[in-house]
Design an enzyme around this catalytic site. Sequence first.
Site, PDB file in Angstrom:
ATOM      1  N   ASP A 132       0.853  -1.194   0.000  1.00  0.00           N
ATOM      2  CA  ASP A 132       0.000   0.000   0.000  1.00  0.00           C
ATOM      3  C   ASP A 132       0.890   1.246   0.000  1.00  0.00           C
ATOM      4  O   ASP A 132       2.029   1.200   0.450  1.00  0.00           O
ATOM      5  CB  ASP A 132      -0.850   0.052   1.278  1.00  0.00           C
ATOM      6  N   ARG A 183      -0.993  -0.867  -8.480  1.00  0.00           N
ATOM      7  CA  ARG A 183      -2.381  -0.508  -8.166  1.00  0.00           C
ATOM      8  C   ARG A 183      -2.436   1.016  -8.298  1.00  0.00           C
ATOM      9  O   ARG A 183      -1.625   1.723  -7.678  1.00  0.00           O
ATOM     10  CB  ARG A 183      -2.750  -0.921  -6.748  1.00  0.00           C
TER      11      ARG A 183
HETATM   12  P1  FDA Z   1     -14.273   8.908  -5.206  1.00  0.00           P
HETATM   13  O1  FDA Z   1     -13.788   9.226  -3.834  1.00  0.00           O
HETATM   14  O2  FDA Z   1     -14.534  10.037  -6.125  1.00  0.00           O
HETATM   15  O3  FDA Z   1     -15.564   8.013  -5.053  1.00  0.00           O
HETATM   16  C1  FDA Z   1     -16.376   7.646  -6.149  1.00  0.00           C
HETATM   17  C2  FDA Z   1     -17.684   7.106  -5.602  1.00  0.00           C
HETATM   18  O4  FDA Z   1     -17.420   5.890  -4.869  1.00  0.00           O
HETATM   19  C3  FDA Z   1     -18.344   8.024  -4.567  1.00  0.00           C
HETATM   20  O5  FDA Z   1     -19.189   8.963  -5.190  1.00  0.00           O
HETATM   21  C4  FDA Z   1     -19.092   7.029  -3.705  1.00  0.00           C
HETATM   22  O6  FDA Z   1     -20.280   6.630  -4.341  1.00  0.00           O
HETATM   23  C5  FDA Z   1     -18.170   5.846  -3.677  1.00  0.00           C
HETATM   24  N1  FDA Z   1     -17.229   5.913  -2.529  1.00  0.00           N
HETATM   25  C6  FDA Z   1     -15.913   6.208  -2.560  1.00  0.00           C
HETATM   26  N2  FDA Z   1     -15.386   6.154  -1.315  1.00  0.00           N
HETATM   27  C7  FDA Z   1     -16.398   5.820  -0.504  1.00  0.00           C
HETATM   28  C8  FDA Z   1     -16.501   5.596   0.881  1.00  0.00           C
HETATM   29  N3  FDA Z   1     -15.436   5.724   1.684  1.00  0.00           N
HETATM   30  N4  FDA Z   1     -17.714   5.266   1.390  1.00  0.00           N
HETATM   31  C9  FDA Z   1     -18.786   5.124   0.601  1.00  0.00           C
HETATM   32  N5  FDA Z   1     -18.758   5.323  -0.734  1.00  0.00           N
HETATM   33  C10 FDA Z   1     -17.594   5.663  -1.273  1.00  0.00           C
HETATM   34  N6  FDA Z   1      -5.249   5.076  -1.047  1.00  0.00           N
HETATM   35  C11 FDA Z   1      -3.967   5.325  -0.706  1.00  0.00           C
HETATM   36  O7  FDA Z   1      -3.604   6.469  -0.478  1.00  0.00           O
HETATM   37  N7  FDA Z   1      -3.082   4.276  -0.597  1.00  0.00           N
HETATM   38  C12 FDA Z   1      -3.433   3.002  -0.871  1.00  0.00           C
HETATM   39  O8  FDA Z   1      -2.599   2.097  -0.777  1.00  0.00           O
HETATM   40  C13 FDA Z   1      -4.777   2.748  -1.248  1.00  0.00           C
HETATM   41  N8  FDA Z   1      -5.204   1.478  -1.516  1.00  0.00           N
HETATM   42  C14 FDA Z   1      -6.460   1.288  -2.051  1.00  0.00           C
HETATM   43  C15 FDA Z   1      -6.858   0.031  -2.451  1.00  0.00           C
HETATM   44  C16 FDA Z   1      -8.084  -0.159  -3.080  1.00  0.00           C
HETATM   45  C17 FDA Z   1      -8.464  -1.526  -3.574  1.00  0.00           C
HETATM   46  C18 FDA Z   1      -8.952   0.959  -3.273  1.00  0.00           C
HETATM   47  C19 FDA Z   1     -10.269   0.816  -3.974  1.00  0.00           C
HETATM   48  C20 FDA Z   1      -8.587   2.194  -2.806  1.00  0.00           C
HETATM   49  C21 FDA Z   1      -7.361   2.383  -2.177  1.00  0.00           C
HETATM   50  N9  FDA Z   1      -6.994   3.624  -1.690  1.00  0.00           N
HETATM   51  C22 FDA Z   1      -5.681   3.830  -1.317  1.00  0.00           C
HETATM   52  C23 FDA Z   1      -8.008   4.687  -1.495  1.00  0.00           C
HETATM   53  C24 FDA Z   1      -8.108   5.625  -2.680  1.00  0.00           C
HETATM   54  O9  FDA Z   1      -6.942   6.387  -2.778  1.00  0.00           O
HETATM   55  C25 FDA Z   1      -9.320   6.554  -2.552  1.00  0.00           C
HETATM   56  O10 FDA Z   1      -9.199   7.322  -1.395  1.00  0.00           O
HETATM   57  C26 FDA Z   1     -10.670   5.848  -2.507  1.00  0.00           C
HETATM   58  O11 FDA Z   1     -10.674   4.735  -3.366  1.00  0.00           O
HETATM   59  C27 FDA Z   1     -11.795   6.788  -2.963  1.00  0.00           C
HETATM   60  O12 FDA Z   1     -11.562   7.208  -4.281  1.00  0.00           O
HETATM   61  P2  FDA Z   1     -12.428   6.723  -5.553  1.00  0.00           P
HETATM   62  O13 FDA Z   1     -11.481   6.538  -6.684  1.00  0.00           O
HETATM   63  O14 FDA Z   1     -13.240   5.560  -5.199  1.00  0.00           O
HETATM   64  O15 FDA Z   1     -13.276   7.969  -5.987  1.00  0.00           O
END
Ligand code: FDA
Length: 311
Positions: A132, A183
């Site tokens: 991560d 990732r």
């Molecule tokens: P965005 O935040 O724009 O969300 C898109 C939509 O997804 C939202 O409108 C909502 O519907 C839904 N959603 C997103 N987050 C939600 C929540 N918490 N609760 C409910 N609904 C939610 N970061 C990092 O800094 N280091 C890392 O190693 C990782 N590892 C990692 C692994 C995996 C498998 C994932 C999916 C994510 C990470 N992250 C991470 C977290 C990542 O950086 C980010 O903060 C979150 O995925 C939210 O970003 P989205 O791309 O989902 O978009």
Amino acid sequence: MPATRTALIALSSNQYLQNALPRFPASRRVARRFVAGEGLEDAIVAVRALNARGLCGSLDHLGENVTSEAEAAAARDEYLRALATIKAAALDCHVSLKLTQMGLDLDEELCYENMCRILHEAAELGNFVRIDMEGSAYVERTIALYRRLCLAYQNVGIVIQAYLRRSQADVDRLVADGVGRLRLCKGAYDEPPAIAYRARERVTRSLQELACTALAPGARERGAYPGIASHDEAVINFVRAYAYQWGIPPSAYEFQMLYGIRRELQASLARKGYKVRIYVPYGTHWYPYLMRRLAERPANLAFFLRALFGD
Ligand code: FDA
């Protein structure tokens, strides 16, 4: 970045709350939405259920910034136990970990040795370990240690955060050097504008651009394999359309999402034939993880406060 998000991320490292909140049954209930449980057995049950629905997993034993060699060794041993249990249960599941959990803050050599133990065991068991990415203070050291591990192990990958201005150059170099097991995510910490994009649209565009870099034919020839880690349909649909347009098969990449978030989207992508991997956290140190999840979505905070103080 909204002030609530900044405040929640700041609270994620608050020691008092870290000790106090997990004692409230209501906060444990909210945590259960995002965390599979406190024991490895809970996580295994969760992954088995995901596998049954056509989703793969990546187990994350929650914990970060350990402060002693013994704690780092305990975290390492928990991962060794998780890898053995995944194998025994014949699950389709990787593991994800943080280098500060393996002792990065204490001694880089200790961290390297703990990682080698885990990667060696994972290789023996045919498994894969994802590192991560943590706050920006760790990015340079995390990439350097990842590169060092790649000299001896193929079964390791890293996370790149699209909000960091440096990330395009990092992805270019990792892909060019044949270590593009990436990732790609937006990034979950609160980083200053000098080093990070703060506007939502800019971060989304950056993630799309990084995905294109890792999916380019030359990148794939060098072994690049991106996991697109996002719940954002603007990202997911962009990647699907881009891959379709350029004839990139779904086997060249995967989608990744977090346990408990957008379950219907997870299932619908799997039904369409995409590989979807779910990040499944477990353990007792869920407080900072929960705070980062609350920060991502204001509605989660309202839900949390209602659970804590009642309607
Ligand atoms: P965005 O935040 O724009 O969300 C898109 C939509 O997804 C939202 O409108 C909502 O519907 C839904 N959603 C997103 N987050 C939600 C929540 N918490 N609760 C409910 N609904 C939610 N970061 C990092 O800094 N280091 C890392 O190693 C990782 N590892 C990692 C692994 C995996 C498998 C994932 C999916 C994510 C990470 N992250 C991470 C977290 C990542 O950086 C980010 O903060 C979150 O995925 C939210 O970003 P989205 O791309 O989902 O978009």
